[in-house]
Design a protein around this motif. Sequence first.
Motif, mmCIF file in Angstrom:
data_model
loop_
_atom_site.group_PDB
_atom_site.id
_atom_site.type_symbol
_atom_site.label_atom_id
_atom_site.label_comp_id
_atom_site.label_asym_id
_atom_site.label_seq_id
_atom_site.Cartn_x
_atom_site.Cartn_y
_atom_site.Cartn_z
ATOM 1 N N ALA A 340 73.066 -105.672 -14.891
ATOM 2 C CA ALA A 340 73.846 -106.042 -16.081
ATOM 3 C C ALA A 340 74.057 -104.833 -16.979
ATOM 4 C CB ALA A 340 73.118 -107.156 -16.832
ATOM 5 N N PHE A 341 75.195 -104.841 -17.657
ATOM 6 C CA PHE A 341 75.515 -103.744 -18.578
ATOM 7 C C PHE A 341 76.565 -104.224 -19.579
ATOM 8 C CE2 PHE A 341 79.691 -102.879 -16.767
ATOM 9 C CZ PHE A 341 79.567 -103.405 -15.489
ATOM 10 N N PRO A 351 74.138 -107.287 -22.940
ATOM 11 C CA PRO A 351 73.472 -106.900 -21.672
ATOM 12 C C PRO A 351 72.268 -107.777 -21.345
ATOM 13 C CG PRO A 351 73.979 -104.964 -23.004
ATOM 14 C CD PRO A 351 74.235 -106.152 -23.872
ATOM 15 N N LYS A 352 71.490 -108.120 -22.364
ATOM 16 C CA LYS A 352 70.299 -108.963 -22.122
ATOM 17 C C LYS A 352 70.725 -110.375 -21.693
ATOM 18 C CE LYS A 352 65.874 -110.326 -23.054
ATOM 19 N NZ LYS A 352 65.938 -111.725 -22.796
ATOM 20 N N ILE A 353 71.781 -110.886 -22.327
ATOM 21 C CA ILE A 353 72.261 -112.226 -21.946
ATOM 22 C C ILE A 353 72.693 -112.227 -20.478
ATOM 23 C CG2 ILE A 353 74.098 -113.952 -22.326
ATOM 24 C CD1 ILE A 353 74.070 -113.084 -25.296
ATOM 25 N N ALA A 368 66.454 -102.506 -15.820
ATOM 26 C CA ALA A 368 66.768 -103.080 -17.138
ATOM 27 C C ALA A 368 68.278 -102.996 -17.368
ATOM 28 C CB ALA A 368 66.029 -102.293 -18.211
ATOM 29 N N PRO A 369 68.828 -103.903 -18.176
ATOM 30 C CA PRO A 369 70.268 -103.830 -18.450
ATOM 31 C C PRO A 369 70.607 -102.568 -19.239
ATOM 32 C CG PRO A 369 69.210 -105.466 -19.862
ATOM 33 C CD PRO A 369 68.178 -105.013 -18.878
ATOM 34 N N VAL A 370 71.827 -102.071 -19.030
ATOM 35 C CA VAL A 370 72.252 -100.842 -19.715
ATOM 36 C C VAL A 370 73.148 -101.207 -20.892
ATOM 37 C CG1 VAL A 370 73.495 -98.668 -19.478
ATOM 38 C CG2 VAL A 370 72.098 -99.507 -17.588
#
Length: 401
Positions: A340-341, A351-353, A368-370
């Motif tokens: 995710a980014f 990104p976290k969603i 981890a998302p960017v």
Amino acid sequence: MQPIEIKKDIFWVGIVDFDHRDFHGYSRCPDGTTCNAYLIRDKKNVLVDTVQPGWANAMLCRIGNVIDPEKIDYIICNHMELDHQGVLEEIIGRVKPEKIFVSQMGLKSMAGYYAGKNWPVQAVKSGDSLDIGSRRIIFQETRMLHWPDSMVSYIPEDKLLISNDIFGQNIASSMRFTDEYDDQWEFEHRIKEYFYNIVLPYSAIALKALPVVESLDIDMIAPDHGLIHRGHKACKFIIDMYRKMAEQKPQKRALIFYDSMWKSTEKMAYSVCRGLEENGVPCRIMSVKSNHHSAVMTELADCGAVLAGSPTHNNGIMPLVAAQLCYMAGLKPQNRVGGAFGSCGWSGESPKILQDRLAEMNMEMPAAPVKCLWAPTHEVYKACRGLGEAVAIALKKKCGE
Ligand code: FEO
């Protein structure tokens, strides 16, 4: 278009809708569709399935080139969805059949769609057979492939399986048989499109059903959409292709879908793609503005990894990305690697969603998302390539490399 005799005294009497684009209200069929129906001429004349709303006369004209429609004795409704039974009332009014056969669950959907009709309906179950003269029709319920009421009809004397939605494709063509169709890529793409947008959630059920199909003595599979699989080789091809799609073994290819406001997320998508490609994983980027959600889903058929990108919008994600995720989650893809980014100007939740939504689909999330604040910098591009690399490494490991 004339009826086509697919086996001795068994005729295709369906319709071809070249301009159909909106399949069932949720999927696109870019090249139109067909609704196949089959007429069996025997001591008892049988019509297997009908067609979508608005096409009753076209089907009746085609039937009329074989027999007077009033000479049809039985109608079999393998599945009550309206692309197959949308003209049932008109057809029954004209044919006045002695009996109409549906599955046990079909009784419910028929009562729901055609409440209050005093039709001579009879429910059948797996293994029941209907003697129509020189041949039998054996029924096999195929619950959840793809509705609870779905069933197929097998005619052993003709080595023919009339498979309803299973093994179908949205293809509009003057060709009726797989061996007449000269665009193999298009044919396979339409099979993937159909499976990934309709059958995918029921992959486990399909895997159990395929050995049953393989145990039958068949040399023709006639679905209710698209081309008829003629010959042992064609039957084996479609069964093997279904098995491969249903198994969802990881494939070394990635899909990135995204939306963008001021192109920051779009630039990130291309950088993530570079990270994948540099690590030996081919990638397809699809903007959800430019591609219908069903086209994105079809692409997933060849991809073991899926990455989602969205700017933050109203403390959330862009609406078309949300729609894509909702659609994808409903189809329950299995065994994927995710990433995710997204960019933001202020709050930056997207990104976290996205990461959470993909993880909820049981995807392995190796990085981890960017997040990018405002416009991508050298550091952001580096992080995006790193995301691509992490996903590529995880995917290759999943593929056994
Ligand atoms: Fe082709 Fe489920 O209808």
